[in-house]
Design an enzyme around this catalytic site. Structure first.
Site, PDB file in Angstrom:
ATOM      1  CG  ASP A 276      34.794  30.600 -38.173  1.00 24.02           C
ATOM      2  OD1 ASP A 276      35.393  30.565 -39.297  1.00 24.02           O
ATOM      3  OD2 ASP A 276      34.813  31.420 -37.342  1.00 24.02           O
TER       4      ASP A 276
HETATM    5  C1  BGC Z   1      37.597  32.719 -38.103  1.00 22.36           C
HETATM    6  C2  BGC Z   1      36.912  33.689 -39.080  1.00 22.36           C
HETATM    7  C3  BGC Z   1      37.596  33.823 -40.771  1.00 22.36           C
HETATM    8  C4  BGC Z   1      37.993  32.305 -40.936  1.00 22.36           C
HETATM    9  C5  BGC Z   1      38.951  32.332 -41.972  1.00 22.36           C
HETATM   10  C6  BGC Z   1      38.540  31.575 -38.839  1.00 22.36           C
HETATM   11  O1  BGC Z   1      39.488  31.017 -37.841  1.00 22.36           O
HETATM   12  O2  BGC Z   1      36.831  32.401 -36.919  1.00 22.36           O
HETATM   13  O3  BGC Z   1      36.622  34.806 -38.849  1.00 22.36           O
HETATM   14  O4  BGC Z   1      37.097  34.554 -41.357  1.00 22.36           O
HETATM   15  O5  BGC Z   1      38.913  31.750 -39.830  1.00 22.36           O
HETATM   16  O6  BGC Z   1      40.215  33.078 -41.813  1.00 22.36           O
END
Ligand code: BGC
Length: 729
Positions: A276
């Site tokens: 993530d």
């Molecule tokens: C989220 C993810 C997301 C990523 C990119 C993170 O803060 O938890 O689900 O895909 O950001 O935007």
């Protein structure tokens, strides 16, 4: 004479030399024209990847294991191997973001189709609809040249306060598993990889970046992992996103047990594990514990993407012999395979974006996902022939709901609000008057109350549009809700509306359950989710009866927060260091049914404008050995005067066991559509794996002989037929 002979010999030798040169140059040319193995599309991907790997330097390999921008990672330009581009997910393709900041790039061509939130998808209980969703969003991703869609999400609904529940598929591992697989298949048939998130146990936003989740192996295996396992093993997901939180002391993106042992060894996952955004904290762990691609790491000024943990620091570690080249090769092999199957796949379809067809798909999903929770005196559908005036009250009737929520926020090409949808539908026949009633900007809305009451008083019926919003602290990433109740003074407003009008319909727009202390006072309640581009048209179709609702709740709506296991035990979000899932396997209806707590609206509940009767279920045997399959069938009839769809739900109860077993567990379901008067027989099969539990001691799935019960019904509480059978060894 001698001289002539000599000349002839010379000419002959020259000719031979010329022939030789010709031969050499032709072979050289042929060699030059020969396509390298890694580019030869007639060869298997595995061999092509091996060939590409053999041509890459240590630096090339390290370069592909970390980001090069907010949403991309590099390829191998020298070899013509392209970059990877990613996009959120999971309910639409996010607008373009700048290379090095979270600011939008300002494109004018990136307005997408907003599909409904995944809670709505789960509420359809229809895997065919899930496949349509996946295919359509995959086409949008493909058109925008995205290689990885950052979704779907399948974290289990453990608390109604979780700000991100809207991005997931509810509280039941079986329902989420059945719904996630076709979504992934649909996405990936476009040559776009799905990225299942957030692996694992990211069940709250409170302290999500450091909270350490503790739970039993049983709860892990029975409740929290099945949907991920199905996504990987049945759906063939090409990538998985490692979550922010910790599990048993290690961050999920650095978690040897989750990534190396469970995902890559036990489940034989061959795809890419992506962190993530900002979820990796350490080079050693990133190198060794199963992560393949580092994304989103925060960098102080002056640093570049090469300074990521899996950038220069990783290179150093490899050069010093402290990290293993085999591990780097494994990461690079996985990433290259994904590139070959997506970015380098020249046979993928070209996709489409923001099309009418996709809006119709969005509408179809929403129409099947809307849940009619209550409908006293059949106030719905609206009788458009007799009704003269409608009071539409509530801010959610006009607010755009595709924006907000965090990373799933969308720049939608079009969004029809409920008020617009209703006016489009009945505005020419019925007077539709609107009053805002409350505002998300304040908890006290006394100044907005008088007009709302006046408007409601003089109308034939009141449609109240409320619920939550996608602002921080509501249905939004990064923070959990603080209260279970409706915000912005809505409860008071609803009570006041009920005092002046006998017909009040509450339409809740939210991704989460809320307390509903006014259920006895209002006529009807509709759970309408976040429905995307076609929200307003969908709601209007359901309210006027053009569409007969058939959605079922994918989670329990309790009367109060304390009726959820995690809250009753006081362990919902932990002490900011650890959270201990003490309710164990008793999540959602498993808790309510086992502890005999009556919910407001139970898991699987959802009404229709028609009625269905369930006949008596029959099984093909009374005793089943653990290698046999139990075949069950049940007749279902539509006894009303409208076409409608019902979800027939099959639960299993283990009547005697050596361990605590939930009162019942969903093990099969089928959604069928029936014409008025039509009857169909629905068949199910139950096998050993539907009867087992995970035994912590032996670390094995176990099934114990004895009496089991099959319960078939229209919801987890509305059981219409039961069968008992004996399992023998
Ligand atoms: C989220 C993810 C997301 C990523 C990119 C993170 O803060 O938890 O689900 O895909 O950001 O935007």
């Amino acid at each position: 004479m001698n001289r002539t002979k000599k000349n002839i010999r010379l000419i002959f030798a020259g000719f031979i030399a010329w022939l030789f040169i010709l031969f050499v140059s032709i072979s050289d040319l042929k060699a030059q024209l020969k396509i390298p193995l890694y580019l030869d599309e007639t060869q298997p991907i595995e061999q092509r990847v091996s060939d590409a790997l053999s041509r890459m330097t240590l630096e090339d390999k390290v370069a592909i294991t970390h980001a090069q921008s907010k949403f991309s990672s590099t390829g191998v330009p020298r070899l013509g191997i392209p970059e990877l581009w990613m996009s959120d997910g999971p309910n639409g393709i996010r607008e373009e973001i700048q290379w090095n900041s979270w600011e939008p790039s300002g494109w004018t061509t990136d307005s997408c189709t907003a599909f409904p939130a995944l809670t709505c998808l789960a509420a359809t209980w229809n895997p065919t609809i899930s496949r349509m969703f996946g295919k359509a969003i995959g086409e949008e991703a493909r058109y925008r040249n995205k290689n990885i869609l950052l979704g779907p999400g399948v974290n289990i609904y453990r608390t109604p306060l979780n700000g991100r529940n809207l991005e997931y598929m509810g509280e039941d591992p079986y329902l989420s598993s059945k719904m996630v697989v076709p979504y992934i298949e649909g996405v990936q048939e476009n040559g776009v990889a799905a990225c299942v998130k957030h692996f694992a146990l990211n069940n709250q936003e409170t302290c999500r970046n450091h909270i350490n989740v503790q739970l039993s192996d049983r709860a892990l295996n029975e409740i929290y992992l099945p949907a991920f396992k199905a996504a990987v093993q049945e759906g063939g997901a090409m990538s998985v996103m490692a979550a922010y939180n910790k599990f048993r002391g290690q961050w999920c993106a650095e978690n040897d047990l989750l990534l190396n042992k469970i995902l890559k060894t036990n489940w034989q996952f061959k795809g890419v594990v992506i962190s993530d955004w900002d979820a990796l904290h350490n080079t050693d762990n990133g190198a060794n514990n199963g992560l393949d691609l580092e994304m989103g790491t925060y960098l102080p000024d002056g640093k570049t993407y090469n300074d990521y943990f899996l950038g220069f620091p990783y290179l150093e570690l490899l050069k010093s012999g402290k990290a293993k080249i085999e591990d780097l090769d494994d990461k690079a092999r996985r990433i290259l395979t994904l590139i070959f199957k997506t970015a380098m796949n020249r046979n993928k379809p070209c996709g489409s974006f923001g099309s009418i067809e996709h809006e119709l798909v969005a509408r179809k999903i929403a129409e099947e996902g809307i849940v009619l929770l209550q409908n006293k005196a059949n106030v719905l559908p609206l009788d458009v022939q007799t009704i003269k005036s409608i009071a539409v009250i509530g801010e959610n009737a006009t607010r755009k709901m595709t924006v907000g929520g965090g990373s799933s926020s969308l720049k939608a090409k079009r969004e029809i609000s409920p008020l617009e949808g209703l006016k489009n539908k009945v505005g020419d026949k019925i007077q539709v008057k609107y009053a805002q009633g409350y505002s998300y900007k304040t908890a006290r809305n006394d100044s907005l109350l008088p007009l709302a009451i006046e408007t409601a008083k003089n109308a034939d019926i009141v449609l109240f549009f409320g619920g939550l919003s996608k602002d921080e602290g509501q249905d939004c990433e990064g923070m959990d809700r603080k209260d279970y109740g409706l915000p912005f003074g809505q409860n008071k407003l609803i009570e006041e509306l009920c005092k002046v009008n006998k017909k009040v319909v509450v339409v809740l727009i939210s991704g989460n359950a809320v307390a509903m202390p006014w259920t006895d006072k209002v006529s009807s309640i509709v759970q309408a989710w976040y429905e995307g581009s076609e929200a307003g048209n969908t709601i209007a179709n359901v309210i006027t009866g053009e569409v007969n609702p058939s959605g079922k709740l994918p989670f329990t709506i309790n009367k109060q927060l304390n009726d959820y296991g995690s809250h009753f035990l006081g362990v919902y979000s932990g002490d900011s260091v650890n959270v201990n899932y003490k309710e164990d396997i008793l999540v959602g209806y498993r808790w309510n049914d086992t502890k005999k707590i009556k919910p407001q609206f139970c898991f699987g509940h959802g009404l229709s404008y028609t009625n269905f009767t369930f006949g008596t279920a029959v099984a093909d045997k009374k005793t089943m050995s653990d290698t046999e399959i139990l075949k069950i069938s049940i007749p279902i009839k539509n006894i009303g005067s409208r076409k409608g769809a019902e979800v027939i739900q099959l639960y299993v109860a283990d009547l005697k066991a050596s361990v605590l077993r939930p009162a019942k567990e969903l093990k099969a379901f089928r959604k069928i559509e029936l014409q008025p008067g039509e009857e169909k027989s629905v068949a199910f099969e139950i096998k050993k794996s539907d009867l087992q539990f995970f035994d912590d001691k032996s670390q094995q799935w176990k099934v114990e002989p004895g009496k089991f019960q099959i319960l078939i019904g229209s919801s987890s509480q509305d059981i219409r037929s039961k069968i008992e059978f004996n399992l023998v060894n």
